[in-house]
Scaffold this motif. Sequence first.
Motif, PDB file in Angstrom:
ATOM      1  N   LEU A   1      -0.798  18.838  -7.295  1.00 57.57           N
ATOM      2  CA  LEU A   1      -0.535  18.041  -8.502  1.00 57.57           C
ATOM      3  C   LEU A   1      -1.474  18.384  -9.657  1.00 57.57           C
ATOM      4  CD1 LEU A   1       0.228  14.600  -6.780  1.00 57.57           C
ATOM      5  CD2 LEU A   1       1.843  16.354  -7.523  1.00 57.57           C
TER       6      LEU A   1
ATOM      7  N   ASP B   1       0.826  -1.213   0.000  1.00 56.04           N
ATOM      8  CA  ASP B   1       0.000   0.000   0.000  1.00 56.04           C
ATOM      9  C   ASP B   1       0.858   1.260   0.000  1.00 56.04           C
ATOM     10  OD1 ASP B   1       0.774  -0.849   2.470  1.00 56.04           O
ATOM     11  OD2 ASP B   1      -1.079  -0.306   3.500  1.00 56.04           O
ATOM     12  N   GLN B   2       2.042   1.182   0.648  1.00 61.06           N
ATOM     13  CA  GLN B   2       2.951   2.323   0.576  1.00 61.06           C
ATOM     14  C   GLN B   2       3.466   2.531  -0.849  1.00 61.06           C
ATOM     15  OE1 GLN B   2       5.997   1.356   3.419  1.00 61.06           O
ATOM     16  NE2 GLN B   2       4.933   2.380   5.097  1.00 61.06           N
TER      17      GLN B   2
ATOM     18  N   VAL C   1       9.554   9.427   5.936  1.00 55.31           N
ATOM     19  CA  VAL C   1       9.645  10.154   4.666  1.00 55.31           C
ATOM     20  C   VAL C   1       8.941  11.498   4.815  1.00 55.31           C
ATOM     21  CG1 VAL C   1       9.050  10.157   2.216  1.00 55.31           C
ATOM     22  CG2 VAL C   1       9.723   8.026   3.338  1.00 55.31           C
TER      23      VAL C   1
ATOM     24  N   PHE D   1       8.484  13.939  -0.243  1.00 55.62           N
ATOM     25  CA  PHE D   1       7.564  13.067  -0.964  1.00 55.62           C
ATOM     26  C   PHE D   1       6.844  13.820  -2.078  1.00 55.62           C
ATOM     27  CE2 PHE D   1       3.156  11.512  -1.362  1.00 55.62           C
ATOM     28  CZ  PHE D   1       3.387  10.198  -1.752  1.00 55.62           C
TER      29      PHE D   1
ATOM     30  N   PHE E   1      -7.271   8.873  -1.413  1.00 50.60           N
ATOM     31  CA  PHE E   1      -7.511   7.552  -0.817  1.00 50.60           C
ATOM     32  C   PHE E   1      -8.547   7.596   0.299  1.00 50.60           C
ATOM     33  CE2 PHE E   1      -3.973   4.672  -2.288  1.00 50.60           C
ATOM     34  CZ  PHE E   1      -3.424   5.555  -3.196  1.00 50.60           C
TER      35      PHE E   1
ATOM     36  N   VAL F   1      -2.159   6.458   3.257  1.00 51.46           N
ATOM     37  CA  VAL F   1      -1.150   5.558   3.800  1.00 51.46           C
ATOM     38  C   VAL F   1      -0.048   6.341   4.521  1.00 51.46           C
ATOM     39  CG1 VAL F   1       0.529   3.786   3.146  1.00 51.46           C
ATOM     40  CG2 VAL F   1      -1.614   3.992   1.884  1.00 51.46           C
TER      41      VAL F   1
ATOM     42  N   PHE G   1       2.007   1.584  -3.592  1.00 53.03           N
ATOM     43  CA  PHE G   1       0.928   2.049  -4.460  1.00 53.03           C
ATOM     44  C   PHE G   1       0.633   3.530  -4.228  1.00 53.03           C
ATOM     45  CE2 PHE G   1      -3.730   2.539  -5.263  1.00 53.03           C
ATOM     46  CZ  PHE G   1      -3.638   2.484  -6.644  1.00 53.03           C
ATOM     47  N   TYR G   2       0.706   3.913  -2.988  1.00 51.86           N
ATOM     48  CA  TYR G   2       0.467   5.326  -2.661  1.00 51.86           C
ATOM     49  C   TYR G   2       1.481   6.219  -3.390  1.00 51.86           C
ATOM     50  CZ  TYR G   2      -0.918   9.288   0.320  1.00 51.86           C
ATOM     51  OH  TYR G   2      -1.394  10.486   0.783  1.00 51.86           O
ATOM     52  N   CYS G   3       2.739   5.827  -3.342  1.00 51.92           N
ATOM     53  CA  CYS G   3       3.781   6.592  -4.046  1.00 51.92           C
ATOM     54  C   CYS G   3       3.522   6.597  -5.546  1.00 51.92           C
ATOM     55  CB  CYS G   3       5.160   5.986  -3.795  1.00 51.92           C
ATOM     56  SG  CYS G   3       5.729   6.139  -2.106  1.00 51.92           S
ATOM     57  N   GLN G   4       3.256   5.416  -6.081  1.00 51.04           N
ATOM     58  CA  GLN G   4       3.050   5.315  -7.524  1.00 51.04           C
ATOM     59  C   GLN G   4       1.849   6.135  -7.963  1.00 51.04           C
ATOM     60  OE1 GLN G   4       3.384   0.833  -7.308  1.00 51.04           O
ATOM     61  NE2 GLN G   4       4.010   1.188  -9.428  1.00 51.04           N
ATOM     62  N   GLN G   5       0.799   6.109  -7.162  1.00 43.80           N
ATOM     63  CA  GLN G   5      -0.387   6.872  -7.515  1.00 43.80           C
ATOM     64  C   GLN G   5      -0.073   8.367  -7.585  1.00 43.80           C
ATOM     65  OE1 GLN G   5      -2.988   9.202  -7.096  1.00 43.80           O
ATOM     66  NE2 GLN G   5      -3.577   8.142  -8.985  1.00 43.80           N
ATOM     67  N   ARG G   6       0.946   8.769  -6.871  1.00 45.50           N
ATOM     68  CA  ARG G   6       1.317  10.181  -6.924  1.00 45.50           C
ATOM     69  C   ARG G   6       2.315  10.464  -8.037  1.00 45.50           C
ATOM     70  NH1 ARG G   6      -2.880  10.247  -4.590  1.00 45.50           N
ATOM     71  NH2 ARG G   6      -3.181  10.925  -2.431  1.00 45.50           N
ATOM     72  N   GLY G   7       2.650   9.412  -8.797  1.00 46.02           N
ATOM     73  CA  GLY G   7       3.516   9.626  -9.950  1.00 46.02           C
ATOM     74  C   GLY G   7       4.956   9.186  -9.744  1.00 46.02           C
ATOM     75  N   ILE G   8       5.264   8.644  -8.562  1.00 49.19           N
ATOM     76  CA  ILE G   8       6.639   8.237  -8.261  1.00 49.19           C
ATOM     77  C   ILE G   8       6.837   6.791  -8.715  1.00 49.19           C
ATOM     78  CG2 ILE G   8       8.312   7.941  -6.406  1.00 49.19           C
ATOM     79  CD1 ILE G   8       6.626  10.031  -4.806  1.00 49.19           C
ATOM     80  N   GLY G   9       7.816   6.556  -9.577  1.00 51.61           N
ATOM     81  CA  GLY G   9       8.064   5.218 -10.111  1.00 51.61           C
ATOM     82  C   GLY G   9       8.511   4.242  -9.029  1.00 51.61           C
ATOM     83  N   MET G  10       8.441   2.949  -9.360  1.00 47.07           N
ATOM     84  CA  MET G  10       8.737   1.890  -8.389  1.00 47.07           C
ATOM     85  C   MET G  10      10.089   2.051  -7.698  1.00 47.07           C
ATOM     86  SD  MET G  10       6.926  -1.279  -8.558  1.00 47.07           S
ATOM     87  CE  MET G  10       7.219  -2.614  -9.679  1.00 47.07           C
TER      88      MET G  10
ATOM     89  N   GLU H   1       1.881   4.716 -12.015  1.00 43.85           N
ATOM     90  CA  GLU H   1       2.550   6.017 -12.057  1.00 43.85           C
ATOM     91  C   GLU H   1       2.316   6.725 -13.397  1.00 43.85           C
ATOM     92  OE1 GLU H   1       3.974   3.106 -11.586  1.00 43.85           O
ATOM     93  OE2 GLU H   1       5.996   2.959 -12.456  1.00 43.85           O
TER      94      GLU H   1
ATOM     95  N   ALA I   1      -0.868   8.477 -13.142  1.00 40.79           N
ATOM     96  CA  ALA I   1      -0.675   9.717 -12.380  1.00 40.79           C
ATOM     97  C   ALA I   1      -0.061  10.786 -13.276  1.00 40.79           C
ATOM     98  CB  ALA I   1       0.211   9.447 -11.168  1.00 40.79           C
ATOM     99  N   HIS I   2       0.929  10.387 -14.059  1.00 42.76           N
ATOM    100  CA  HIS I   2       1.558  11.351 -14.970  1.00 42.76           C
ATOM    101  C   HIS I   2       0.549  11.919 -15.954  1.00 42.76           C
ATOM    102  CE1 HIS I   2       5.568   8.997 -14.315  1.00 42.76           C
ATOM    103  NE2 HIS I   2       5.222   9.705 -13.255  1.00 42.76           N
TER     104      HIS I   2
ATOM    105  N   ILE J   1       5.806  14.201 -12.273  1.00 42.40           N
ATOM    106  CA  ILE J   1       4.701  14.591 -13.141  1.00 42.40           C
ATOM    107  C   ILE J   1       5.125  15.722 -14.079  1.00 42.40           C
ATOM    108  CG2 ILE J   1       2.407  15.666 -13.138  1.00 42.40           C
ATOM    109  CD1 ILE J   1       1.796  13.958 -10.645  1.00 42.40           C
TER     110      ILE J   1
ATOM    111  N   ARG K   1      -4.358  -0.189  -8.903  1.00 44.02           N
ATOM    112  CA  ARG K   1      -3.841  -0.986  -7.790  1.00 44.02           C
ATOM    113  C   ARG K   1      -3.783  -2.460  -8.172  1.00 44.02           C
ATOM    114  NH1 ARG K   1      -3.806  -0.830  -1.887  1.00 44.02           N
ATOM    115  NH2 ARG K   1      -4.966   1.088  -1.699  1.00 44.02           N
TER     116      ARG K   1
ATOM    117  N   LEU L   1      12.713   5.946  -1.551  1.00 40.99           N
ATOM    118  CA  LEU L   1      12.092   6.849  -0.579  1.00 40.99           C
ATOM    119  C   LEU L   1      11.724   6.106   0.695  1.00 40.99           C
ATOM    120  CD1 LEU L   1       9.354   9.086  -2.259  1.00 40.99           C
ATOM    121  CD2 LEU L   1      11.215   9.864  -0.823  1.00 40.99           C
ATOM    122  N   ILE L   2      11.045   4.993   0.527  1.00 45.25           N
ATOM    123  CA  ILE L   2      10.547   4.253   1.685  1.00 45.25           C
ATOM    124  C   ILE L   2      11.713   3.715   2.517  1.00 45.25           C
ATOM    125  CG2 ILE L   2       9.234   2.214   2.408  1.00 45.25           C
ATOM    126  CD1 ILE L   2       7.513   2.694  -0.175  1.00 45.25           C
TER     127      ILE L   2
END
Lengths: 483, 255
Positions: free
Chosen positions: B162, A431-432, B93, B98, B84, B88, A434-443, B73, B76-77, B106, B50, A449-450
């Motif tokens: 964003l 979930d962490q 961090v 972040f 959510f 989370v 996915f949260y990052c990815q949803q904000r545009g941050i790649g894997m 991602e 998102a871009h 983006i 997801r 970061l984590i």
Amino acid sequence: MNTPEIEALAQREYKYGFVTEIEQEFAPPGLSEEIIRFISAKKGEPDWMLEWRLRAYRYWKEQYEAGKEPQWAFLPYGYGPIDYQAISYYAAPKQRPESLDEVDPELLATYEKLGIPLEERKWLAGVAVDAVFDSVSVATTFKAELEKHGIIFCSFSEAVRDHAELVQEYIGSVVPHTDNFFAALNSAVFSDGSFVYVPKGVRCPMELSTYFRINAAQTGQFERTLIIADEGSYVSYMEGCTAPMRDENQLHAAVVELVALDDATIKYSTIQNWYPGDEEGHGGIYNFVTKRGACRGARSKISWTQVETGSAITWKYPSCILQGDNSVGEFYSVALTNLRQQADTGTKMIHIGKNTKSTIVSKGISAGRGQNTYRGMVKIMKGAEHARNYTQCDSLLIGDKCGAHTFPYIEVKNRTAKMEHEASTSKIGEDQMFYCQQRGIGMEDAISLIVAGFCKEVFRELPMEFAVEAQKLLSVSLEGSVG
Amino acid sequence: MLEIKNLHVSVEGKKILKGLNLTVNAGEVHSIMGPNGSGKSTLASVLAGRDGYEVTEGQVLYRGEDLLGMAPEERAHEGVFLAFQYPVEIPGVGSIQFLTAALNAIREHRGLEELDALDALKLFKDKIKALHVSDELLGRSVNEGFSGGEKKKNEIFQMAVLEPTLAVLDETDSGLDIDALRIVAEGVNALRSPERAFLVITHYQRLLSYIVPDFVHVLVNGRIVRSGEKELALHLEEYGYAWAGQRDPTGVGSG
Ligand SMILES: Nc1ncnc2c1ncn2[C@@H]1O[C@H](COP(=O)(O)OP(=O)(O)OP(=O)(O)O)[C@@H](O)[C@H]1O
Ligand SMILES: [Mg+2]
């Protein structure tokens, strides 16, 4: 090579002093009294140093012949037997590459990622560097500044020559040669290392770094370091660097001894990034290190911070003997194992004095097929009234082929002791991620970061510059661990 | 902007969405209401990409392209944002770090220059101030130890930074006090524009009096059983979901 020949060599050596045409000289593989004599002679050491080495050698030989090489570290993949008679204990420097063109492109790519300046890349890759190399002049400037404060910071060999009384008083006083198999080996054959003495009441005005002692930097295999902080002094020492160091020598057995007298503080930071081997665990350094600090004086403090990302096998327990009343020991560690790396690392805190206090923060990260073990011991002796320990031990798993293990040992012989222990194991949260990815941050960036967040409590103990580098290093070390 | 056609989704073999149809045009605000467990968050998760959701049938087009084929991602871009239902926590961090990473990822995709730390911080401070949210949150780790309400406000703040094209808000109003509710609503309203669309998932008509939707859909048991204009939310409040289901048993919604 027989004895007379060695003696002849040694004789000739004396004539030329310390730095001579070593390229033409070598010791044949194997370990014997003759070899120890040869090494010592080669370095122009006084008799007492030779005798000290020989005592260690004899002890080691006994252990070796009795088959007492330590086996207790938790290394699920094991490792091949080490053939001690196949190692050359005094080898001439390897043929250096002439230019970066001759250096492994993969290594260069990593330097690039870490943002290491071009000139330094050469040095790190072992390319002969010319005299205009920036850090050389930096080192000279530093040296002058240190001398002004009466601080001694030199190679171990120089110290044996120029500060014999100090070396004699303290060498082996924290890690005696009888301490363990590898400490004995190191004591017998140590090549070089660093020596630091900070006089009474002096606060060392800069971070001392092996990085600035360029000519002594290529002594990785059997390094020996001794740091003495006299009453009321302070010193921060940084060892290693983030760039991956490649070394043909598979076995590394270093010894580090720290001594803090009354009211003195020593801060020792390490970044270890020796070659970890490939995905199948081939190649890679065996890093068997003994690091220990003695808080001899009242209110003295020793703080270890380490970021361990390299080596195929790491076996290392930077420890503190809290002898002085009110003395303080700290251990902050990040150990990362990826590929097929195995790390068994932790600390020992031995509380002897009254009101002694220790803090242990260990962060283990396992990725790939890495195996990461925390092994820690906290011992409260009878006389250690009101001793306190806080231990926090967290493991982070990335993927499902890696492992994390913890072996905390606690021994309390005084009822007034206060012990706190916290431990956690977590998988890097989907979930962490996915949260990052949803904000545009790649894997990969998300993992970096984590992981950096996970290690924060340790990173903030590092000197500023080192902390930034360490974070970058973790990212690079974790590359390719997802997907 | 968004076309969902006959979407069937299973989680761990269990069918959750069972032929969902929905079209959202640019400039519109759609609200989705429905009982617990009807599949609202599932829809949001599938839109955001997801893992663990199996699309067994159907299609989702976003600006004419296959949304389901993109990595989270990438979505998102491309301007998809999900607030959510359960934001989370990422210990250690920093929020600024972040959000800077997110924003620059983006921006890079959009061909914009990377913002340096100082400019980013200035932007964050402006945005958080405009929302009347305390900038104290910026100094903390992402969502770590935030109260429920703070977490929700933080989602809206991130959305403001964003500037998404399609924002999906999953129960962002749940558990909010009346002031926080207003902050959330104002955050959405400030972003409303002819180029943007919103999908607002909620249980309460209350939010919809602040964010006035163009359409309201009722999701029951994996299907949209009824669609209407904003008054539908009021009727629902009065008669309940069973009523909505009865009146349109075929489950073919439209928007
Ligand atoms: N990972 C999962 N494993 C098993 N079942 C799941 C999983 N995720 C969702 N479900 C189930 O799918 C159904 C729909 O869940 P979803 O979260 O989409 O509902 P919702 O409409 O958002 O409900 P709420 O109003 O309570 O938030 C529920 O029955 C839920 O238990
Ligand atoms: Mg939900």
